[in-house]
Design a protein around this motif. Sequence first.
Motif, short mmCIF file in Angstrom:
data_model
loop_
_atom_site.label_atom_id
_atom_site.label_comp_id
_atom_site.label_asym_id
_atom_site.label_seq_id
_atom_site.Cartn_x
_atom_site.Cartn_y
_atom_site.Cartn_z
N ASP A 106 0.84 -1.20 0.00
CA ASP A 106 0.00 0.00 0.00
C ASP A 106 0.87 1.25 0.00
N MET A 107 1.90 1.24 0.83
CA MET A 107 2.79 2.40 0.90
C MET A 107 3.68 2.49 -0.33
N ILE A 108 4.15 1.36 -0.83
CA ILE A 108 4.98 1.35 -2.04
C ILE A 108 4.25 1.98 -3.21
N ASN A 109 2.96 1.65 -3.36
CA ASN A 109 2.17 2.23 -4.45
C ASN A 109 1.97 3.72 -4.27
N ARG A 110 1.79 4.14 -3.04
CA ARG A 110 1.67 5.58 -2.77
C ARG A 110 2.94 6.30 -3.22
N ILE A 111 4.07 5.76 -2.80
CA ILE A 111 5.35 6.41 -3.12
C ILE A 111 5.59 6.41 -4.62
N LYS A 112 5.21 5.33 -5.28
CA LYS A 112 5.39 5.24 -6.74
C LYS A 112 4.67 6.39 -7.44
N PHE A 113 3.42 6.65 -7.04
CA PHE A 113 2.66 7.72 -7.67
C PHE A 113 3.14 9.10 -7.21
N ASP A 114 3.56 9.22 -5.95
CA ASP A 114 4.10 10.50 -5.48
C ASP A 114 5.34 10.89 -6.27
N VAL A 115 6.25 9.94 -6.47
CA VAL A 115 7.49 10.21 -7.20
C VAL A 115 7.18 10.52 -8.66
N PHE A 116 6.24 9.77 -9.25
CA PHE A 116 5.84 10.05 -10.64
C PHE A 116 5.33 11.47 -10.76
N TYR A 117 4.51 11.91 -9.80
CA TYR A 117 3.97 13.27 -9.84
C TYR A 117 5.09 14.30 -9.77
N ILE A 118 6.04 14.11 -8.86
CA ILE A 118 7.13 15.06 -8.68
C ILE A 118 7.98 15.15 -9.94
N GLU A 119 8.23 14.02 -10.59
CA GLU A 119 9.11 14.00 -11.75
C GLU A 119 8.42 14.36 -13.06
N ASN A 120 7.07 14.40 -13.05
CA ASN A 120 6.32 14.64 -14.29
C ASN A 120 5.26 15.72 -14.13
N TRP A 121 5.49 16.67 -13.23
CA TRP A 121 4.48 17.69 -12.96
C TRP A 121 4.17 18.54 -14.18
N SER A 122 2.91 18.91 -14.28
CA SER A 122 2.46 19.93 -15.24
C SER A 122 1.18 20.53 -14.69
N LEU A 123 0.83 21.71 -15.16
CA LEU A 123 -0.42 22.34 -14.73
C LEU A 123 -1.61 21.47 -15.10
N ILE A 124 -1.55 20.86 -16.29
CA ILE A 124 -2.65 19.98 -16.73
C ILE A 124 -2.81 18.81 -15.76
N LEU A 125 -1.70 18.24 -15.29
CA LEU A 125 -1.76 17.13 -14.34
C LEU A 125 -2.42 17.59 -13.04
N ASP A 126 -2.05 18.78 -12.56
CA ASP A 126 -2.69 19.32 -11.34
C ASP A 126 -4.19 19.46 -11.53
N LEU A 127 -4.60 20.02 -12.66
CA LEU A 127 -6.03 20.23 -12.91
C LEU A 127 -6.78 18.89 -13.02
N LYS A 128 -6.14 17.90 -13.66
CA LYS A 128 -6.76 16.57 -13.76
C LYS A 128 -6.94 15.94 -12.39
N ILE A 129 -5.94 16.11 -11.52
CA ILE A 129 -6.03 15.54 -10.17
C ILE A 129 -7.14 16.22 -9.37
N ILE A 130 -7.25 17.54 -9.50
CA ILE A 130 -8.31 18.28 -8.79
C ILE A 130 -9.69 17.83 -9.26
N ILE A 131 -9.86 17.73 -10.58
CA ILE A 131 -11.15 17.30 -11.13
C ILE A 131 -11.48 15.88 -10.70
N GLN A 132 -10.48 14.98 -10.76
CA GLN A 132 -10.70 13.59 -10.36
C GLN A 132 -11.02 13.49 -8.88
N THR A 133 -10.43 14.36 -8.07
CA THR A 133 -10.74 14.38 -6.63
C THR A 133 -12.20 14.70 -6.40
N VAL A 134 -12.70 15.70 -7.11
CA VAL A 134 -14.12 16.08 -6.98
C VAL A 134 -15.01 14.93 -7.43
N ILE A 135 -14.66 14.26 -8.53
CA ILE A 135 -15.45 13.13 -9.02
C ILE A 135 -15.45 11.99 -7.99
#
Length: 455
Positions: free
Chosen positions: A416-445
């Motif tokens: 469970d923690m390994i998967n969290r870290i995998k996505f956290d690191v992916f986010y840090i290394e591949n950030w974009s404004l579009i990614l932030d907006l997609k995460i916000i929209i998906q959170t609301v959904i």
Amino acid sequence: MTAAHTVRNSKYIRPISIFSDLLVITALCLFFFKDLNLNSLYYILYQSITWLLIAFFVKFYEIFRFTTPVEIATKLVKQSVLFLLVIIAFFPFSKQSIFSGKATVYFVFNSFVLITISKILLFYYLKKYRIITGSNYRNTVIIGYTPEAIRLKELFEERSDYGYRFLGYFSNKKNHPEILGKTEDIKSFVIDNEVDEIYCSLNELSNDKLKDLVDFADENKKAIKFIPDSKEIFSKNLRIDYYEMFPVLSLKKTILHEPSTKIFKRFFDIVFSIIVIFGLLSWLVPILAILIKLESKGSVFFKQGRPGLDEKEFFCYKFRSMKMNETTELEASKNDPRVTKMGKFMRKTSIDELPQFLNVLLGDMSVVGPRPHLWSQNKAYGNRIKKYMVRHYVKPGITGLAQVKGFRGEIETDDDMINRIKFDVFYIENWSLILDLKIIIQTVINIYNGEDKAY
């Protein structure tokens, strides 16, 4: 002066440079544009934002100790020309303002001159400061004892204005008085001697050892750079820098480490948090306060120390969703008896997290980023899971990629923690404004649809 002290001083150079540049263009626009009937507040906001956006795209503030004067001049010209164009573009959309080509040219020219002078003075002051005082340096070691490694060491010694302090070599293949030990000794030496940068001759290490060294550097916030040879580089993109004529490969920092990105993301966070605080929390807080108080005794808000950026502690705010208890470092589990009825509803809908927009406004958190873990989780998993500490390179977020991908709530297994870290690191290394907006929209959904692990 220790290496840690050096880092604390160096990190302020770019923010100060950015602030001084904004101050210069603001003061000059007020002087040269005073007769153009501009709305000063809107115009200053416009030119400040556009200046920062241009700086981001031309990498205006990416000036390092080994950057050449020619590169600095190129950045200055690009920044000035593009800034002139966006200043001119403002006037057609401002009906009341009067365009003056003369005032605009004077403004941009004087801005260019003053900022150029400040950049040159700062650049050469730092070089002289390193030579005279021996300060603002970085401790370095080299893995491998090859002709290329020796050339690099000689360059460090010849160019004291670069501010690199060479401590020694590590090698399994050679014997020499300057070799401090085997490659197996490098980790303890780096920690004990506060080494800032590790230069690695790739023919010294196997791929497995190289990967392990990269993970070590990530986890301990050390820069690792590679002396080119025929060995293939794996996994990450590299960039090549030249120290005079000497080529050095280094792992690219993520875009989230760029000063312009930090400013842009901070601006987005402030605007977004203000909208939520005044548009939602201003009327929701009194209602929830009454409902929370009616069900159980205690405060309306719950605050808890969490590790944030660079593992510095901050107080994370939430609506209190549990009965008062002494086990706050124990994460919530399914059918947790500490959770109140109102708390269960708030947790299911993530309403309990809304006060964290105050944390965002205060600068402790971001709207999107790795979720802040409990200190107990940091201690339990920090040394067990690779790249766990990478998540502290950026501010924690109210929501994150791991959460919208379903990895939230109780940690039942290491996976469970390994998967969290995998996505956290992916986010840090591949950030974009579009990614932030997609995460916000998906959170609301996800909030609307409900989440199984939201308890």
